[in-house]
Design an enzyme around this catalytic site. Structure first.
Site, short mmCIF file in Angstrom:
data_model
loop_
_atom_site.label_atom_id
_atom_site.label_comp_id
_atom_site.label_asym_id
_atom_site.label_seq_id
_atom_site.Cartn_x
_atom_site.Cartn_y
_atom_site.Cartn_z
N CYS A 171 1.77 11.23 1.29
CA CYS A 171 1.40 9.69 1.81
C CYS A 171 0.05 9.49 1.66
CB CYS A 171 1.87 9.35 3.18
SG CYS A 171 1.19 10.41 4.57
N HIS A 174 3.93 3.15 -0.49
CA HIS A 174 3.90 4.54 -0.02
C HIS A 174 4.62 5.13 -0.59
CE1 HIS A 174 7.25 4.50 3.03
NE2 HIS A 174 7.51 3.73 2.33
N HIS A 231 1.71 9.14 9.31
CA HIS A 231 1.94 8.44 8.11
C HIS A 231 0.98 7.37 7.75
CE1 HIS A 231 4.73 7.92 4.69
NE2 HIS A 231 4.83 6.32 4.94
#
Length: 360
Positions: free
Chosen positions: A274, A334, A322
């Site tokens: 990520c 993402h 994240h």
């Protein structure tokens, strides 16, 4: 599906969960045994009710979230290791240069000593005092002063160089200790990541194909429900900011990676985690940012959601484990987790911690 097959699937999942609990890698509640007779199980289900599969989904999500946090720890340790390695290389060069400098200064000092020896061991001042020629005496005064100043400068430079060399050596030792400590952190984080991912994959692999499809649908349903609730709250009612030039470049890079697989620790070009995706996107926009989502949250300027514009980074979960890039219209791009690819998703499909702006 007969009862023996149901029982076998149940035992397999229970054993997997027992193994996870015994190794300390999972703390979520055990998944219940399949309920083939449950009224909540749709026609054609492979033995697990929707409620049972929802618990499996939550367990897998927890494992991947823990893996994400460990990935951030690994990436940070790796970044610090690279930095320490670079510092050690610089210090090693400084040490070599310092040693060469000391050798050259000692040669100069030796040359002065040899010159004095050739003059009978008398310093220049004594030689002038013994001179009967006033002109020679006066002419030599400046040379004596220059020689004395040169000797003082030589000694001062030699002392300073030796002190610098000691400092370089101490710094190199300290950086080496940090390097080794970061390598240990990397090894521990890597072990934890692999254990969490393996545990999650094992849980999912024990399901029949139709159950995995239903699990994937439950995952999407949960994301859609969260996104709908977020949009309904009016969170982005007044969000209308336009991307900066750098932000537009970052968005263009990130969206061009759609379809590439998530791989923990990856920074492209073929795969990304990520924060590998977001950091490389902003690097492509000529705005280097921290490598990890936690460091991005800690170090980049924070902004209100209402002020959000494409290119900004949305940080997720309480531990900032994240990150996704806002691309407008309530969406992010993402890299979700192992087994998934870089994709577009609802910005509110996960719990938002906050928003940061790399080019503020």
């Amino acid at each position: 599906m007969n009862r023996r097959h149901c029982a076998t699937a149940a035992i397999t999942l229970v054993c997997a969960l027992a193994l996870l609990t015994s190794t300390g890698q999972a703390s979520a509640a055990p998944v219940p045994e399949p309920s083939p007779s449950s009224s909540s199980a749709p026609a054609g289900a492979q033995g697990y009710s929707t409620a049972d599969l929802e618990k499996v989904r939550e367990q897998i999500e927890t494992l991947y979230r823990k893996a994400g946090a460990a990935t951030d720890a690994y990436n940070l340790a790796e970044e610090q290791t690279k930095k320490q390695s670079g510092e050690i290389v610089k210090l090693a060069k400084a040490i070599v240069d310092g040693q060469a400098r000391i050798a050259a200064l000692k040669d100069r000092a030796g040359a002065q000593a040899r010159e004095q020896y050739r003059n009978g061991g008398l310093p220049p001042g004594a030689q002038l005092a013994l001179s009967n020629d006033p002109k020679l005496f006066l002419d030599g005064i400046n040379k004596v002063r220059q020689g004395q100043q040169a000797s003082k400068s030589l000694l001062a430079e030699l002392n300073q160089t030796q002190q610098d060399l000691e400092t370089y050596t101490q710094d190199a030792s300290a950086n080496w200790e940090k390097l080794e400590a970061n390598r240990v952190k990397q090894a521990k984080a890597k072990k934890k990541i692999n254990a969490q991912i393996k545990a999650a994959e094992k849980l999912e692999s024990r399901l029949e194909k139709k159950e995995r499809d239903r699990l994937r649908q439950l995952e999407q349903d949960a994301a859609n429900e969260a996104q709908t609730a977020w949009l309904s709250s009016g969170a982005i009612k007044d969000v209308s900011g336009e991307a900066s030039e750098a932000g537009a470049a970052a968005v263009a890079f990130a969206t061009a990676q759609i379809g590439k697989p998530y791989v923990w620790g990856a920074e492209g070009p073929g795969s990304f985690d990520c924060s590998g995706l977001t950091s490389q996107a902003w690097l492509a926009a000529k705005r280097p940012i921290p490598r990890t989502s936690q460091e991005q949250w800690r170090l980049l300027p924070r902004i209100d959601i209402q002020d959000m514009r494409p290119g900004d980074l949305i940080i997720y979960h309480a531990d900032a484990s994240h990150v996704g890039m806002y691309v407008g219209d309530g969406a992010i791009v993402h890299s979700p987790r192992p087994g998934r690819n870089v994709t577009l998703a609802g910005a509110g499909s996960m719990k938002i911690l906050g928003v940061v702006r790399p080019d503020k």
